[in-house]
Design a protein around this motif. Structure first.
Motif, PDB file in Angstrom:
ATOM      1  N   VAL A 137       0.859  -1.190   0.000  1.00  0.00           N
ATOM      2  CA  VAL A 137       0.000   0.000   0.000  1.00  0.00           C
ATOM      3  C   VAL A 137       0.887   1.230   0.000  1.00  0.00           C
ATOM      4  CG1 VAL A 137      -1.841   1.228   1.207  1.00  0.00           C
ATOM      5  CG2 VAL A 137      -1.741  -1.273   1.308  1.00  0.00           C
ATOM      6  N   MET A 138       0.761   2.005  -1.065  1.00  0.00           N
ATOM      7  CA  MET A 138       1.652   3.141  -1.261  1.00  0.00           C
ATOM      8  C   MET A 138       1.156   4.377  -0.509  1.00  0.00           C
ATOM      9  SD  MET A 138       4.466   3.670  -2.442  1.00  0.00           S
ATOM     10  CE  MET A 138       5.408   5.166  -2.503  1.00  0.00           C
ATOM     11  N   SER A 139       2.091   5.290  -0.302  1.00  0.00           N
ATOM     12  CA  SER A 139       1.758   6.564   0.330  1.00  0.00           C
ATOM     13  C   SER A 139       0.916   7.418  -0.624  1.00  0.00           C
ATOM     14  CB  SER A 139       3.056   7.294   0.654  1.00  0.00           C
ATOM     15  OG  SER A 139       2.809   8.619   0.995  1.00  0.00           O
ATOM     16  N   LEU A 140       0.303   8.457  -0.076  1.00  0.00           N
ATOM     17  CA  LEU A 140      -0.521   9.334  -0.926  1.00  0.00           C
ATOM     18  C   LEU A 140       0.272  10.483  -1.535  1.00  0.00           C
ATOM     19  CD1 LEU A 140      -3.816   9.700   1.152  1.00  0.00           C
ATOM     20  CD2 LEU A 140      -3.529   8.475  -0.982  1.00  0.00           C
TER      21      LEU A 140
ATOM     22  N   VAL B 247       3.069 -10.755  -5.415  1.00  0.00           N
ATOM     23  CA  VAL B 247       3.080  -9.346  -5.030  1.00  0.00           C
ATOM     24  C   VAL B 247       2.017  -8.527  -5.767  1.00  0.00           C
ATOM     25  CG1 VAL B 247       4.511  -7.275  -4.809  1.00  0.00           C
ATOM     26  CG2 VAL B 247       5.563  -9.531  -4.602  1.00  0.00           C
ATOM     27  N   PHE B 248       1.255  -7.777  -4.990  1.00  0.00           N
ATOM     28  CA  PHE B 248       0.278  -6.824  -5.523  1.00  0.00           C
ATOM     29  C   PHE B 248       0.660  -5.436  -5.043  1.00  0.00           C
ATOM     30  CE2 PHE B 248      -1.879 -10.844  -5.509  1.00  0.00           C
ATOM     31  CZ  PHE B 248      -2.809 -10.808  -6.540  1.00  0.00           C
ATOM     32  N   LEU B 249       0.372  -4.453  -5.852  1.00  0.00           N
ATOM     33  CA  LEU B 249       0.659  -3.069  -5.453  1.00  0.00           C
ATOM     34  C   LEU B 249      -0.595  -2.222  -5.656  1.00  0.00           C
ATOM     35  CD1 LEU B 249       2.624  -0.608  -4.854  1.00  0.00           C
ATOM     36  CD2 LEU B 249       2.955  -0.505  -7.310  1.00  0.00           C
ATOM     37  N   LEU B 250      -0.975  -1.508  -4.618  1.00  0.00           N
ATOM     38  CA  LEU B 250      -2.118  -0.598  -4.738  1.00  0.00           C
ATOM     39  C   LEU B 250      -1.586   0.811  -4.953  1.00  0.00           C
ATOM     40  CD1 LEU B 250      -5.135  -0.073  -4.674  1.00  0.00           C
ATOM     41  CD2 LEU B 250      -5.050  -0.044  -2.193  1.00  0.00           C
ATOM     42  N   ASP B 251      -1.757   1.298  -6.175  1.00  0.00           N
ATOM     43  CA  ASP B 251      -1.273   2.621  -6.551  1.00  0.00           C
ATOM     44  C   ASP B 251      -2.469   3.571  -6.569  1.00  0.00           C
ATOM     45  OD1 ASP B 251      -0.362   4.877  -7.880  1.00  0.00           O
ATOM     46  OD2 ASP B 251       0.984   3.742  -9.185  1.00  0.00           O
ATOM     47  N   TRP B 252      -2.385   4.662  -5.816  1.00  0.00           N
ATOM     48  CA  TRP B 252      -3.549   5.560  -5.698  1.00  0.00           C
ATOM     49  C   TRP B 252      -3.728   6.468  -6.900  1.00  0.00           C
ATOM     50  CZ3 TRP B 252      -6.237   3.533  -2.047  1.00  0.00           C
ATOM     51  CH2 TRP B 252      -5.626   3.011  -0.905  1.00  0.00           C
ATOM     52  N   GLY B 253      -2.716   6.556  -7.748  1.00  0.00           N
ATOM     53  CA  GLY B 253      -2.811   7.451  -8.904  1.00  0.00           C
ATOM     54  C   GLY B 253      -2.549   8.897  -8.516  1.00  0.00           C
ATOM     55  N   VAL B 254      -2.704   9.780  -9.486  1.00  0.00           N
ATOM     56  CA  VAL B 254      -2.444  11.207  -9.248  1.00  0.00           C
ATOM     57  C   VAL B 254      -3.778  11.937  -9.112  1.00  0.00           C
ATOM     58  CG1 VAL B 254      -1.327  13.274 -10.159  1.00  0.00           C
ATOM     59  CG2 VAL B 254      -0.336  11.029 -10.614  1.00  0.00           C
ATOM     60  N   PRO B 255      -4.076  12.439  -7.921  1.00  0.00           N
ATOM     61  CA  PRO B 255      -5.389  13.062  -7.719  1.00  0.00           C
ATOM     62  C   PRO B 255      -5.553  14.404  -8.433  1.00  0.00           C
ATOM     63  CG  PRO B 255      -4.087  13.213  -5.720  1.00  0.00           C
ATOM     64  CD  PRO B 255      -3.274  12.449  -6.707  1.00  0.00           C
ATOM     65  N   ASP B 256      -6.766  14.652  -8.858  1.00  0.00           N
ATOM     66  CA  ASP B 256      -7.116  15.978  -9.388  1.00  0.00           C
ATOM     67  C   ASP B 256      -8.451  16.392  -8.751  1.00  0.00           C
ATOM     68  OD1 ASP B 256      -9.018  14.513 -10.747  1.00  0.00           O
ATOM     69  OD2 ASP B 256      -7.923  14.480 -12.630  1.00  0.00           O
TER      70      ASP B 256
ATOM     71  N   CYS C  68      -9.756   4.094   3.419  1.00  0.00           N
ATOM     72  CA  CYS C  68      -9.714   2.992   4.404  1.00  0.00           C
ATOM     73  C   CYS C  68     -11.008   2.181   4.474  1.00  0.00           C
ATOM     74  CB  CYS C  68      -9.404   3.553   5.784  1.00  0.00           C
ATOM     75  SG  CYS C  68      -7.882   4.480   5.815  1.00  0.00           S
ATOM     76  N   ASP C  69     -12.135   2.770   4.088  1.00  0.00           N
ATOM     77  CA  ASP C  69     -13.403   2.035   4.178  1.00  0.00           C
ATOM     78  C   ASP C  69     -13.919   1.585   2.812  1.00  0.00           C
ATOM     79  OD1 ASP C  69     -13.550   2.147   6.882  1.00  0.00           O
ATOM     80  OD2 ASP C  69     -14.924   3.841   6.988  1.00  0.00           O
ATOM     81  N   GLU C  70     -13.368   2.172   1.743  1.00  0.00           N
ATOM     82  CA  GLU C  70     -13.853   1.789   0.410  1.00  0.00           C
ATOM     83  C   GLU C  70     -12.762   1.101  -0.417  1.00  0.00           C
ATOM     84  OE1 GLU C  70     -15.767   5.009  -1.727  1.00  0.00           O
ATOM     85  OE2 GLU C  70     -16.649   5.748   0.127  1.00  0.00           O
ATOM     86  N   LEU C  71     -11.715   1.866  -0.735  1.00  0.00           N
ATOM     87  CA  LEU C  71     -10.734   1.332  -1.690  1.00  0.00           C
ATOM     88  C   LEU C  71      -9.893   0.185  -1.123  1.00  0.00           C
ATOM     89  CD1 LEU C  71      -9.609   4.755  -3.232  1.00  0.00           C
ATOM     90  CD2 LEU C  71     -11.197   3.103  -4.185  1.00  0.00           C
ATOM     91  N   LEU C  72      -9.389   0.377   0.088  1.00  0.00           N
ATOM     92  CA  LEU C  72      -8.547  -0.692   0.656  1.00  0.00           C
ATOM     93  C   LEU C  72      -9.322  -2.000   0.871  1.00  0.00           C
ATOM     94  CD1 LEU C  72      -5.950   0.905   3.094  1.00  0.00           C
ATOM     95  CD2 LEU C  72      -5.562  -1.025   1.595  1.00  0.00           C
ATOM     96  N   PRO C  73     -10.531  -1.952   1.464  1.00  0.00           N
ATOM     97  CA  PRO C  73     -11.271  -3.216   1.603  1.00  0.00           C
ATOM     98  C   PRO C  73     -11.540  -3.888   0.256  1.00  0.00           C
ATOM     99  CG  PRO C  73     -12.276  -1.512   2.941  1.00  0.00           C
ATOM    100  CD  PRO C  73     -11.231  -0.847   2.116  1.00  0.00           C
TER     101      PRO C  73
ATOM    102  N   VAL D   5      -0.813  -7.374   4.408  1.00  0.00           N
ATOM    103  CA  VAL D   5      -0.898  -5.959   4.005  1.00  0.00           C
ATOM    104  C   VAL D   5       0.381  -5.257   4.465  1.00  0.00           C
ATOM    105  CG1 VAL D   5      -2.188  -3.807   4.265  1.00  0.00           C
ATOM    106  CG2 VAL D   5      -3.414  -5.986   4.163  1.00  0.00           C
ATOM    107  N   PHE D   6       0.999  -4.537   3.515  1.00  0.00           N
ATOM    108  CA  PHE D   6       2.296  -3.901   3.784  1.00  0.00           C
ATOM    109  C   PHE D   6       2.188  -2.421   3.410  1.00  0.00           C
ATOM    110  CE2 PHE D   6       6.997  -4.786   3.965  1.00  0.00           C
ATOM    111  CZ  PHE D   6       7.421  -3.503   3.754  1.00  0.00           C
ATOM    112  N   GLY D   7       2.156  -1.544   4.400  1.00  0.00           N
ATOM    113  CA  GLY D   7       2.007  -0.110   4.134  1.00  0.00           C
ATOM    114  C   GLY D   7       3.308   0.636   4.308  1.00  0.00           C
ATOM    115  N   TYR D   8       3.587   1.500   3.361  1.00  0.00           N
ATOM    116  CA  TYR D   8       4.826   2.297   3.414  1.00  0.00           C
ATOM    117  C   TYR D   8       4.485   3.765   3.686  1.00  0.00           C
ATOM    118  CZ  TYR D   8       9.199   4.436   1.679  1.00  0.00           C
ATOM    119  OH  TYR D   8      10.362   5.177   1.552  1.00  0.00           O
TER     120      TYR D   8
END
Lengths: 380, 149
Positions: A92-95, A121-130, A142-147, A164-167
């Motif tokens: 789980v990547m940082s924001l 290995v899986f990686l959850l990339d949050w993308g670039v917000p706009d 924490c209640d929608e995307l991660l679950p 789950v591995f959070g950085y």
């Protein structure tokens, strides 16, 4: 070639008092000058290709497939012949930063190593917000995307649970998620360089909120904190670091390998992403002002969270030379969670040095892999 | 010679860096940054207001209009996803409630994504799989609903 050898070839001598170049000089007295010329040409060529952007060092090279997405959040699965370690691992990547730091370059990649060790290995990339993500809150993550991502990983991994591995900030999200969803299929929880006690964080990082910068004043027209502001806050932690990086670049310009690493690292350190506005406001209220993890005052989606609800095997990885998340701000997390199997791992590295570089390759990564293998099922 | 400039720089950095770091972490600097951010924000807002009025006078859309639209689209999108999840929940529960369960209670229609993983170790044994199973089928359903591959 080290500069000293080039500039003072006549003074370098071996144990017998002979210059290492003496044989070459006898045969070719111009050898030192030829070498100096070659180095000079290499420096100019490297400088040219760096400035012109020719032949840039590629990053994030480990083969992967996008297996799920929701909005800009994408879940990647790294290709592997036959994973031998179960359960699958979700990173789980940082924001605030790009996820390719976890897969920087071949031979210097945390993910490549994990795959080689048999992890799925899986990686959850949050993308670039706009604008679309400006209203994303901690609940969104924490209640929608991660679950959803964990459910997907669990399904694809054969319903055996998920490590789950959070950085960094991803660790904070993972903690909130795990505390709020104790019934989800989390088999192990690992957080790395994750801020816990915000009173021990650098002032530069916590100068937002009451008595400091109003978070609303930080946001740009998209409703997010712009990437430049995120980068500036990191730069202010070590104001001379940018200049030192340029000095390193100039000093080692003739070294192709150094240039490649330099380009890869700077493309990460100078390329932050905007921070979603609503999440920023919540972070300021809940953590910078409220120090929620320590005071226990954690609210998510209208319900109270307690880190003691995290009962799965837990690992807190601390970088002892971390200047972004100082070790003292993350000590004692193993005491806050409710797991009977909670470990604190202190490693002699910096924030990024945990996963990038020689120290990571020799020490940090093997230590973390060791813990995860110990808490997983390994096919013989 | 080549290293000399670097040594000079290192000495300079060693002397200057701690002071700069201290200054960046000081209350005075924080106050300055707060005031600066406030002024920048106010000026930007004022400029936007003026330019919007001017563009609207000529019946042209301003960037703020486009932004508002994008935010509205995002809100609608979020709501749609929420509704989709809700529909999946209803669909998941409806057929199960029609089937008579062996113990007289309705069973969840789908294998829950919340069960204790097989082969989980005893450590942290107070953990998962202790509560009613189909607590969060919505998450699992939504996950499959937006699958990419």
């Amino acid at each position: 070639m080290p500069a000293t050898t080039l500039t003072k070839p006549e003074t370098a001598s071996d144990a017998n008092g002979k210059s290492p170049h003496s044989d070459a000089q006898v045969s070719n007295p111009l050898a030192p000058y030829t070498e100096m010329w070659e180095t000079g040409v290499r420096r100019w060529w490297n400088l040219t290709r760096h400035v012109m952007g020719i032949d840039r060092a590629p990053v994030g090279q480990t083969p992967r497939d996008a297996v799920w997405s929701n909005g800009k959040a994408v879940l990647y699965r790294y290709r592997s012949e036959k994973p031998t370690v179960q359960p699958p691992l979700l990173l789980v990547m940082s924001l605030v930063s790009r996820s390719f730091i976890l897969d920087l370059q071949p031979g210097n990649s945390f993910i490549e190593r994990l795959v080689a060790e048999g992890f799925d290995v899986f990686l959850l990339d949050w993308g670039v917000p706009d604008e679309e993500e400006a209203n994303n809150t901690l609940e969104t993550y924490c209640d929608e995307l991660l679950p959803q991502a964990v459910a997907k990983v669990n399904q694809m991994g054969g319903e055996v649970g998920v490590t789950v591995f959070g950085y960094c900030y991803g660790g904070l999200l993972s903690l909130l998620y795990a505390a709020g969803h104790p019934d989800d299929p989390i088999r192990n929880l690992v957080v790395m360089a994750t801020p816990v006690d915000f009173t021990k964080m650098p002032t530069v990082m916590t100068g937002v909120g009451e008595g400091g910068i109003d978070p609303a004043h930080l946001m740009d027209h998209t409703g997010n904190v712009p990437a430049e502001a995120v980068r500036a806050s990191f730069t202010l932690l070590t104001p001379t670091s940018d200049l030192s990086t340029v000095m390193d670049f100039w000093e080692h310009l003739d070294d192709d390998k150094f240039l490649s690493s330099y380009q890869a690292m700077t493309s990460w350190t100078r390329n932050h992403i905007p921070f979603p506005g609503a999440t920023m406001v919540q972070t300021v209220e809940m953590f910078i002002e409220g120090n929620g993890f320590v005071t226990g005052d954690l609210m998510l989606g209208g319900r109270k969270l307690d880190l003691a609800d995290i009962k799965v095997p837990f690992l807190n990885v601390i970088a002892e030379r971390d200047h972004i998340v100082p070790p003292e701000s993350t000590y004692g997390l193993d005491q806050l969670v409710g797991s009977d199997d909670a470990t604190e791992m202190r490693l002699p590295a910096g924030h990024v040095g945990l996963i990038v570089g020689n120290g990571a390759r020799k020490r940090s990564i093997p230590s973390m892999i060791g813990w995860m293998v110990e808490h997983s099922d390994v096919a013989k | 010679m080549a290293k000399q400039w670097r040594e000079i720089y290192n000495e300079w950095e060693k002397a200057v860096a701690p002071g700069l770091q201290q200054f960046a972490a000081s209350d005075g600097f924080r106050d300055f940054m707060a005031a600066s951010a406030k002024v920048t924000s106010a000026l930007t807002a004022e400029f936007e207001r003026a330019s919007r009025r001017w563009l609207h006078f000529w019946n042209l859309p301003a960037a703020t209009d486009v932004r508002k639209l994008r935010q509205q689209v995002a809100a609608v999108d979020r709501e749609l996803k929420g509704l989709k999840n809700l529909v999946f929940d209803v669909v998941a529960v409806a057929p199960a409630s029609d089937e008579p369960a062996t113990n007289g209670t309705a069973q969840p229609a789908r294998k829950p994504a919340v069960s204790k993983p097989a082969g989980a170790k005893a450590t942290g044994s107070k953990s998962t799989a202790k509560k009613a199973p189909a607590k969060k089928p919505a998450a699992a359903k939504a996950a499959s609903a937006v699958e990419v591959s």
